[in-house]
Design a protein around this motif. Sequence first.
Motif, short mmCIF file in Angstrom:
data_model
loop_
_atom_site.label_atom_id
_atom_site.label_comp_id
_atom_site.label_asym_id
_atom_site.label_seq_id
_atom_site.Cartn_x
_atom_site.Cartn_y
_atom_site.Cartn_z
N ALA A 1 0.90 -1.00 0.06
CA ALA A 1 -0.13 -0.01 0.04
C ALA A 1 0.86 1.19 0.10
O ALA A 1 0.90 1.98 0.86
N ARG A 2 1.83 1.36 -0.99
CA ARG A 2 2.62 2.60 -1.19
C ARG A 2 2.53 3.07 -2.82
O ARG A 2 2.23 2.26 -3.57
N PRO A 3 3.07 4.00 -3.09
CA PRO A 3 3.08 4.46 -4.54
C PRO A 3 3.83 3.53 -5.15
O PRO A 3 4.91 2.94 -4.76
N ALA A 4 3.37 3.17 -6.39
CA ALA A 4 4.20 2.10 -7.48
C ALA A 4 3.85 2.70 -8.79
O ALA A 4 2.54 3.17 -9.37
N GLY A 5 4.83 2.51 -9.65
CA GLY A 5 4.47 2.33 -11.04
C GLY A 5 3.95 0.96 -11.83
O GLY A 5 3.25 0.95 -12.36
N ALA A 6 4.48 0.12 -11.01
CA ALA A 6 4.08 -1.26 -11.25
C ALA A 6 4.40 -2.47 -10.24
O ALA A 6 5.28 -2.06 -9.59
N ILE A 7 3.78 -3.67 -10.29
CA ILE A 7 4.38 -4.49 -9.28
C ILE A 7 4.38 -5.99 -9.94
O ILE A 7 3.83 -6.29 -10.81
N ILE A 8 5.47 -6.69 -9.34
CA ILE A 8 5.43 -8.15 -9.81
C ILE A 8 5.83 -8.92 -8.82
O ILE A 8 6.60 -8.52 -7.70
N PHE A 9 5.39 -10.10 -8.58
CA PHE A 9 5.85 -11.15 -7.65
C PHE A 9 5.59 -12.50 -8.20
O PHE A 9 4.51 -12.68 -9.06
N PRO A 10 6.17 -13.52 -8.05
CA PRO A 10 5.89 -14.87 -8.08
C PRO A 10 4.58 -15.30 -7.27
O PRO A 10 5.10 -14.99 -6.05
N ASN A 11 3.87 -16.25 -7.65
CA ASN A 11 2.87 -16.94 -6.65
C ASN A 11 2.49 -18.33 -7.09
O ASN A 11 2.02 -18.39 -8.22
N PRO A 12 3.19 -19.30 -6.22
CA PRO A 12 3.87 -19.22 -5.14
C PRO A 12 5.38 -18.55 -5.33
O PRO A 12 5.79 -18.50 -6.53
N ASN A 13 5.71 -17.85 -4.29
CA ASN A 13 7.05 -17.28 -4.22
C ASN A 13 8.13 -18.14 -4.55
O ASN A 13 7.95 -19.36 -4.16
N ALA A 14 9.19 -17.72 -5.02
CA ALA A 14 10.22 -18.58 -5.24
C ALA A 14 11.42 -17.80 -4.76
O ALA A 14 11.46 -16.41 -5.03
#
Length: 358
Positions: free
Chosen positions: A142-155
């Motif tokens: 919950a902060r300013p961002a231009g974009a977001i990426i993450f793995p799910n499940p995480n690695a």
Amino acid sequence: MNRFWSRLVHELHPYVPGEQPRMSNLVKLNTNENPFGPSPRVWSAIRAEAAETLRLYPDPEATALRRALAAYHEVRPEQVFVGNGSDEVLAHAFVALLKQDAPLLLPDISYGFFQAWCRLFDIRAETVPLDSALRVRIADYARPAGAIIFPNPNAPTGIALGRAEIAALLEMHPGQPVVVDEAYVDFGAETVIPLVASYPNLLVVRTMSKSRALAGLRVGYAIGEPGLIEALTRVKNSFNSYPLGRPAQAGAIAALEDETHFQRSLGSVIEQRDRLTQALTRLGFEVLPSAANFVFARHPARDGAGLAADLRARAVLVRHFANPRISDYLRITVGTNSQTDALLAALARCLGQDTDAN
């Protein structure tokens, strides 16, 4: 170093893939390859394609494969993009969607290629620390961002978020592209592909290397709204018009058509993962809850690098990461029953335990 290198090459810190050794009688549990192999239909499809049409260029749009993937995931073909492994698809997404004015947010412990692409494509990124249990916590985004990426499940942790949690993140950032790398999702997590219909900023990236056991064919794909897919296609066609050869396209379609083999393979991996987790726990390891085809574990009496080296000396290969937060952990691929036996026996010897770990 070489005097002909560009300044960019001098500044790169490339991603280091898992070791691919040329050793005989090695128990190889370091690169999350599926030990149970692809559907027999894949071999037939590849042989037929290679015999008939190998002299011809492949379909640059991979039309038949995109249609097959769309039917399998219950989306439209124009919502599907394919590439030469999910790494290529993800790299295109970094250029097409994640290079924004505001910083890209990603977990501090995550897939190592993410940071490499940020450097390669000059993307400003901010890492968001996993919590004390090594979990992605949605509230921290919950902060300013231009974009977001993450793995799910995480690695490399193997820990998964639920679909509702990712929906909450999408609600939090409706104006920013969000890329979810689902390389391991088939082994026990919830896919967020159904959310694509409600969130035009969501791109889901998948691979056929893991659950479909096609690591050698290099087939990856993404699913999202047509506008996101068009962006990936523009980047692809500015880089390589023919990323997927004819045998790869044919083999991938054949794999999708054999659901029985797919489900049987998943069941075998999950069964072995449960067995491995229980046995490691009996050996004194702390094992994180995994929804992937690997486990992430540490032993209170051993440092990770030393234990990985001891295992390698006993012809068992696992993955160790030098990141300070996880340097005592080992990432161990789920193998066959005999591979698990060999791993557990080697670990017992490394730990000086004579008890039966099985």
